[in-house]
Write a protein that holds these residues in place. Sequence first.
Motif, PDB file in Angstrom:
ATOM      1  N   ASN A 270      33.953 -22.632  65.663  1.00 40.49           N
ATOM      2  CA  ASN A 270      34.612 -23.948  65.661  1.00 40.49           C
ATOM      3  C   ASN A 270      36.024 -23.909  66.230  1.00 40.49           C
ATOM      4  O   ASN A 270      36.787 -24.873  66.076  1.00 40.49           O
ATOM      5  CB  ASN A 270      34.631 -24.529  64.245  1.00 40.49           C
ATOM      6  N   LEU A 275      39.995 -30.860  63.074  1.00 38.10           N
ATOM      7  CA  LEU A 275      39.412 -32.129  63.529  1.00 38.10           C
ATOM      8  C   LEU A 275      40.220 -33.342  63.065  1.00 38.10           C
ATOM      9  O   LEU A 275      40.564 -34.220  63.865  1.00 38.10           O
ATOM     10  CB  LEU A 275      37.962 -32.228  63.022  1.00 38.10           C
ATOM     11  N   ASP A 295      33.802 -31.898  72.120  1.00 35.74           N
ATOM     12  CA  ASP A 295      33.790 -30.498  71.662  1.00 35.74           C
ATOM     13  C   ASP A 295      33.046 -29.621  72.671  1.00 35.74           C
ATOM     14  O   ASP A 295      32.621 -28.524  72.364  1.00 35.74           O
ATOM     15  CB  ASP A 295      33.170 -30.386  70.256  1.00 35.74           C
ATOM     16  N   ILE A 300      34.582 -36.140  70.413  1.00 35.15           N
ATOM     17  CA  ILE A 300      35.325 -35.713  69.205  1.00 35.15           C
ATOM     18  C   ILE A 300      35.312 -36.812  68.141  1.00 35.15           C
ATOM     19  O   ILE A 300      35.041 -36.553  66.957  1.00 35.15           O
ATOM     20  CB  ILE A 300      36.788 -35.340  69.565  1.00 35.15           C
ATOM     21  N   LEU A 303      32.348 -37.099  65.697  1.00 35.93           N
ATOM     22  CA  LEU A 303      31.982 -36.016  64.780  1.00 35.93           C
ATOM     23  C   LEU A 303      32.260 -36.475  63.348  1.00 35.93           C
ATOM     24  O   LEU A 303      33.261 -37.145  63.097  1.00 35.93           O
ATOM     25  CB  LEU A 303      32.805 -34.758  65.083  1.00 35.93           C
ATOM     26  N   GLN A 310      38.475 -28.965  58.443  1.00 41.62           N
ATOM     27  CA  GLN A 310      37.421 -28.570  59.390  1.00 41.62           C
ATOM     28  C   GLN A 310      37.998 -28.357  60.792  1.00 41.62           C
ATOM     29  O   GLN A 310      38.841 -29.115  61.255  1.00 41.62           O
ATOM     30  CB  GLN A 310      36.395 -29.695  59.435  1.00 41.62           C
ATOM     31  N   THR A 312      37.296 -27.684  65.041  1.00 35.41           N
ATOM     32  CA  THR A 312      36.331 -28.024  66.088  1.00 35.41           C
ATOM     33  C   THR A 312      36.814 -27.477  67.427  1.00 35.41           C
ATOM     34  O   THR A 312      38.020 -27.476  67.689  1.00 35.41           O
ATOM     35  CB  THR A 312      36.132 -29.554  66.204  1.00 35.41           C
TER      36      THR A 312
END
Length: 339
Positions: A270, A275, A295, A300, A303, A310, A312
């Motif tokens: 990732n 994110l 991504d 983006i 997501l 998180q 990405t």
Amino acid sequence: MQENTHTTVHQFILDRQNDFSFATGELSRLMRDIILASRIVNRDVNKAGLMDILGNYGSVNVQGEEVKKLDVRANEEFINALKRGGECAAVISEEDEETNHINTRGAYIVAMDPLDGSSNIDVNVSIGTIFSIYRRLSPVGSEVTMEDCLQPGVNQVAAGYILYGSSTMLVYTTGKGVNGFTLDLSIGEFCLSNPNVMTPEVGNLYSINEGNYQKFPEGVKNYIKYCQEDVKADKRPYSTRYIGSFVADFHRNLMKGGIYIYPGTDKDPNGKLRLIYECNPMAFLVEQAGGRATDGHTRIMELTPEKLHQRTPVFIGSKTMVLKAEEFMQAQAEQVNGG
Ligand code: AHM
Ligand code: MG
């Protein structure tokens, strides 16, 4: 005396209040709080070397006072301003593992990286604040829920950044284009300097930490080779520009045209960037300026976050360049699936 004819950001926000998704003035007040905190942080950033705030958190200065790292201090400044303002229900910050619950009567969730580019803080290189604003989903007056905090980027009502660079700039969007303001230190106000920012459809800059080359996916390696090919007709080879401060790299590419990539690797599928408070706000801005953010495969802002911090992979910048990088990622995926 010469008359100051600049439009301040506060005047601009008032004039455009009807542009906001919610024209009640709440979002304007929230922006006011963020702007105030950014001016305090700007002052600290400018005096960092003199204020015992460089270096590691947890140590004690010669006066026996606790030394606060600049990013910890910036976090406190933003949270304090949002607490005072009253419009913000909760803050998700890179500096805090859990959500900061601020005020159940607030209607908004703010996600932020109070001071991004930490490796550059101590060496006087540009750094930035990134922010993103959502309307909460749960009723005002109740406790903020995880669902409020894990909204997809398409739900953002505003986003922006403050770049502490050779000058200090605020760049933000409420979904009606992107506007940039430069801090005029003589009057202490952000003044409109870059109205209706549009990023070039294609540029000749690519920004990636090439020190990690061996770990990059084949698609990214092939895209880098493409960037380096000598094809005058489409301005290749592109130039590499990489500061290691997302805000500064993003801002330069936004203005000049370029692509920023932080890919996933086998070890870190990732990537590195987060994110909710790094990629989504920049994706909102770049799309509003005519660019693109994915991504490598998926937009983006579509997501769905599953956790606060998180990460990405991110491919962001001029539309044609991001599309080309995605072609290489797609070719890699087809090769893997086919073989
Ligand atoms: P940080 O949030 O810990 O500061 O990390 C984010 C930063 C970005 O500003 C920058 O683009 C990237 O990390 C640089 O990472 P690297 O040093 O791996 O290239
Ligand atoms: Mg960061």
